[in-house]
Design an enzyme around this catalytic site. Sequence first.
Site, PDB file in Angstrom:
ATOM      1  N   CYS A   1     -26.497  11.881 -38.348  1.00 17.04           N
ATOM      2  CA  CYS A   1     -27.036  12.253 -37.041  1.00 17.04           C
ATOM      3  C   CYS A   1     -28.456  12.804 -37.187  1.00 17.04           C
ATOM      4  CB  CYS A   1     -26.080  13.197 -36.331  1.00 17.04           C
ATOM      5  SG  CYS A   1     -26.242  13.063 -34.543  1.00 17.04           S
TER       6      CYS A   1
ATOM      7  N   HIS B   1     -20.965  10.322 -36.413  1.00 16.50           N
ATOM      8  CA  HIS B   1     -20.382  11.331 -37.319  1.00 16.50           C
ATOM      9  C   HIS B   1     -19.177  10.754 -38.062  1.00 16.50           C
ATOM     10  CE1 HIS B   1     -22.711  14.844 -35.964  1.00 16.50           C
ATOM     11  NE2 HIS B   1     -22.825  14.122 -34.860  1.00 16.50           N
TER      12      HIS B   1
ATOM     13  N   GLU C   1     -17.830  11.755 -40.692  1.00 21.18           N
ATOM     14  CA  GLU C   1     -16.977  12.815 -41.252  1.00 21.18           C
ATOM     15  C   GLU C   1     -15.777  13.117 -40.359  1.00 21.18           C
ATOM     16  OE1 GLU C   1     -19.899  13.216 -39.854  1.00 21.18           O
ATOM     17  OE2 GLU C   1     -20.161  15.170 -38.892  1.00 21.18           O
TER      18      GLU C   1
HETATM   19  N1  GLN Z   1     -30.230  16.952 -32.214  1.00 17.02           N
HETATM   20  C1  GLN Z   1     -30.013  15.562 -32.415  1.00 17.02           C
HETATM   21  C2  GLN Z   1     -29.685  14.833 -31.114  1.00 17.02           C
HETATM   22  O1  GLN Z   1     -29.229  15.408 -30.186  1.00 17.02           O
HETATM   23  C3  GLN Z   1     -28.940  15.316 -33.448  1.00 17.02           C
HETATM   24  C4  GLN Z   1     -27.581  15.789 -33.033  1.00 17.02           C
HETATM   25  C5  GLN Z   1     -26.611  15.890 -34.166  1.00 17.02           C
HETATM   26  O2  GLN Z   1     -26.984  15.987 -35.341  1.00 17.02           O
HETATM   27  N2  GLN Z   1     -25.334  15.959 -33.841  1.00 17.02           N
HETATM   28  O3  GLN Z   1     -29.870  13.635 -31.047  1.00 17.02           O
END
Ligand code: GLN
Length: 548
Positions: free
Chosen positions: A381, A507, A509
Amino acid sequence: MAKYIFVTGGVTSSLGKGIISASLAKLLQARGLKVTIQKFDPYINVDPGTLNPYEHGECYVTEDGAETDLDLGHYERFLNIFTSQANNVTTGRIYQTVINKEREGAYLGKTVQVIPHITDEIKRRMLLLGKSGFDIVITELGGTVGDIESLPFIEAVRQLQWELPDEDCLVVHLTLVPYLKAAKELKTKPTQHSVKLLSQEGVNPDIIVCRTERPLTPEIRRKIALFCNVKVDAVIESADAATIYEVPLTMMREKLDQICLKKLAIQNYHEPELGKWKEFLDKLKYPKNKVNIGLIGKYIELQDAYKSILEAFVHAGAINECSVNVVNIHSEFISEENVNEKLHNLDGLLVAPGFGMRGIEGKILAVKYARENNLPFFGICLGMQMSVIEFARNVLHLKDAHSTEMNADTTHAVIDLMEEQKKVTAKGGTMRLGAYPCHLKAGSRAKQIYGSDTISERHRHRWEFNNDYLQAFEENGMIASGRNPESGLVEIIELNGHPYFVGVQYHPELKSTVENPHPLFVSFIDAAKNFAEEKNASKRPSLQSETI
Ligand code: GLN
């Protein structure tokens, strides 16, 4: 008809109610029963999505896009099933429902009160999953008995204990039996007091699970049974375990599942089938190799903030028969001067998810180090977004390239706010959340790792790769190997010619379980193993788990 098990906690928080609930669920599932677990949290936030990780640890996201408590991650990792919005309920959500109904006129003429309106709504939600074909629904109550805010939940359990047939409902109470060094004794008084408190609130536990650092003697067990109105065999010892994945086996030795089955009058079960689980534990306990993985994040001092990532490493390590030593590296303290010194002993680097400005430049420096030194890199992310910015700045020479999350005025917004997010103003539950499909590019590393054309992964973000720059990236070796089939959003980037450089907007994970370790984590650890082998192991000082 489903049967209901409630798990309450006493004495202190952090006793591991989530792990005990998940372990009990695992044992019942291994005996052929269909089990699910839900968590009821007494705080007033509608969900934990708006909470800072320092407050509440990681926010776990379900397939259907619910932002939930991290215990749901344990439930999924243990049971290998999906949870949903219905599996996590807070006081905030309960009140929101009741107040909305009041506004609609549903209670016209009545005074709306905690009892019966709030407790009825709690009970309705406690019983809800029981209507979806489960044999057993385990409900973990967050908080500690005696807290003011958990009173309506305990009251709901009290009412259900009376309303449901005797054999359809039981209460497990988890307490602490501390060992006093000076007295050289285990002490039962805190347990007695917490059970007394629970009884005063009208709930008598059927089973007491005692967290303890020392074995409970038969005398201690008898004493707890006597003072807490339970049978001696319903006093369960839960000693500290080397890994949380050992707990189902320790609970099996203590016969926690058998006592539940007896009280719930369930006959249709078999001996627990835990072959795969034990195989995993064996591999976990006796690794053949070791890798040092740097975890770069800004909540490094709080391990709960990266819970699912750490657990995914455990799963991937076991299947690789490799112990994963996670070296926690604070992104805020990485500088041009110290980056080599901090990263040179690593065999792999994971740049963590996150929000906001703090620690960003440290993450970008770490990515640069991994790219230039052929160190296996895995960005999740925000970590993926940082790898895109690093590539733009240092390979495409777009010097002020950035994400508009951190710099709204950048001339090269290689990471930009998603179109549908531009009109969003409210914070709660408004990110791009939950499972989305992703199409993998033929011939890419991603496709080779997943072994399929289309995958589905869970998301939690507002920003994304800016496709205006895609051609420039691909011409220079960073390719989009996974994209959303409808919107074209870039979900995976990878670097040609690097032994392992993968960034994902989602994600992974969140979907790694004991029985299904996530393929990206498995391949990343494999790459780290290869990296380690190629280095002259004898010359490297060994690292302990530490925070830099
Ligand atoms: N802050 C970033 C976004 O909103 C990444 C979010 C995250 O790592 N879950 O796109």
